[in-house]
Design an enzyme around this catalytic site. Sequence first.
Site, mmCIF file in Angstrom:
data_model
loop_
_atom_site.group_PDB
_atom_site.id
_atom_site.type_symbol
_atom_site.label_atom_id
_atom_site.label_comp_id
_atom_site.label_asym_id
_atom_site.label_seq_id
_atom_site.Cartn_x
_atom_site.Cartn_y
_atom_site.Cartn_z
ATOM 1 N N GLU A 156 -19.200 -9.038 8.580
ATOM 2 C CA GLU A 156 -20.301 -8.424 9.323
ATOM 3 C C GLU A 156 -21.257 -9.456 9.897
ATOM 4 O OE1 GLU A 156 -18.771 -5.570 6.215
ATOM 5 O OE2 GLU A 156 -19.458 -7.659 6.179
ATOM 6 N N ARG A 202 -25.573 -6.104 5.587
ATOM 7 C CA ARG A 202 -25.007 -7.382 5.207
ATOM 8 C C ARG A 202 -25.261 -8.464 6.258
ATOM 9 N NH1 ARG A 202 -19.213 -6.992 2.584
ATOM 10 N NH2 ARG A 202 -20.263 -8.011 0.848
ATOM 11 N N LYS A 247 0.845 -1.188 0.000
ATOM 12 C CA LYS A 247 0.000 0.000 0.000
ATOM 13 C C LYS A 247 0.884 1.243 0.000
ATOM 14 C CE LYS A 247 -4.220 -1.676 2.211
ATOM 15 N NZ LYS A 247 -5.139 -1.537 3.371
#
Length: 630
Positions: A368, A396, A282
């Site tokens: 989730e 979700r 990243k």
Amino acid sequence: MSTTSYPLLSRVNDPADLRGLTRAELKALASELRAFVIDSVSKTGGHLSSNLGTVELTVALHTVFDTPHDRLVWDVGHQTYPHKILTGRRDRMSTLRQQNGLSGFPQRAESEYDTFGTAHSSTSISAALGMALAAKQRGEERHAVAIIGDGAMTAGMAFEALNNAGVADANLLVVLNDNDMSISPPVGALNRYLAQLMSGQFYAKARDVGKSVLKNAPPLLELAKRLEQQAKGMVVPATLFEKFGFNYIGPIDGHDLDSLIPTLENIKGLKGPQFLHVVTKKGQGYKLAEADPVAYHGPGKFDPTVGLVKPATPPKQTFTQVFGQWLCDMAAQDERLVGITPAMREGSGMVEFERRFPQRYYDVGIAEQHAVTFAGGMACEGVKPVVAIYSTFLQRAYDQLIHDVALQNLPVVFALDRAGLVGADGATHAGAYDISFVRCIPNMSMACPADERECRQLLTTAYEQNHPVAVRYPRGSGAGVAPLATLEGLPFGKGEVRRQGRGVAILAFGTLLYPALQAAEALDATVVNMRWAKPLDVALLLQIAAEHDELVTVEEGAVMGGAGSAVLEALQAAGVQRPVLQLGLPDVFIEHGDPARLLAQQGLDAEGIERAVRARFGGDSAPAAVAQAA
């Protein structure tokens, strides 16, 4: 875009232009592309670290695969700026995440190269498999490629798709973009060579011939399998992906085009499900983002030569910060409290909580469904779970919310951040539906604080209950009402009259109380801060209905099934007839843009509320587009 600054990139108007470039030119192009991403995001804000990590991978995929005929499906989609730039949208990057401009995520309506709309995690493998099998059913020869991050691989949906894909006869490639904690790092030239070898036709055919020859000698076949596994195990991680039926390749350096392109070319010639593990970094190529990828994950505008600078004047306290402070304070008072997040520690304001209470902090990854049921399991044992989750992500876990928490009436607190419109992230991240989908669930309650002070107080009230309660609050700051230092709650299920007027009464749910108060000054209307969408303060409602001729409900949530609908239901149940004007979010998906401007366009600022009330109950203003009267 200056052609002198980006001489190669300025020549690339679609991926076909990449395929005529030499390897050396592609490397130079990748450098230009990375510089363009930094320059572009510094002017508009947006996701940066993740996009810098996918530059070479994007170049390689579009070079090797015949896009858009071959389908690329990007998971989450916040790493697709290089993809957008290379697919004809370079000159529109200045409009990124602005109203009527480019989305920060893939959108099918935006480009034929955006094959599947994404913004929630872990959907890419399912979608790409569907595309691959649809192509097979239609007799079309094409490849489907899912690009998924290591974080997204923590979600159950990704493994459900792998389980299905491994037994499917489909030309599917899953690229694992491992940019955080790689399972095993690449090991230079030897690893590159073996990755290419294992992806090549010779290796595949030799393996199949060997299996065919040895199938009549089971002991020798088993020995050959073990030798193959041990040989691969010396340079690649022991992996479960081949157990799913995939041919595993990698890990390889995701910033090395000399490794990526030949490996992808070899994979393109293989049949069946393939799994390529690439390791990226990243923030690659921008030292500040490499050093702090979290800070540069989604920065606002900044000077690339200086980096992020703290503002001279501290910004107003956000609702997220109010929650984070409350969580720490309540945890210090009650050792039963635990904090749970599905991979949103920074976004949900839990950094300080993790630092102070590491043994009571649980990051379950991008999962989730698991987060909600996990909280339910803890609640069964006398623990007091607080689940910090974005409103859009609670969608979700709806089955788990109903079956695993509400049905068993377990005392779980849901801190719903990003309720209402969220601005630049657009429709995929808007928390427009939580009031509608929570208030219909038995045992559930829903609090709607009007400002920062009420947010802290209502979190305490929610925590004190012995059943599941959700507290919704928006992104950013509110009216600026400083929270109290104490942990005192507010009366459960009770609202308050904030302004006494005549004729019209405005019932406000949440932060729209403040524009409602402004509108009420011009209308001389009564304003009620309802605070709770469920349980509704029916006694107060009936009192207000008895004293006023017309009622108006205001909420930053879907009108359909929302708090206004709850008011209508309560009036009908009591046999009370009053004209009711419902103001809220309409039955459309509202795209990205400035939050205040978006609210105004929906008629949910002070002027819009006043205009809608006058249009419905007197005056000559045109009715607001979002108003629904009953």
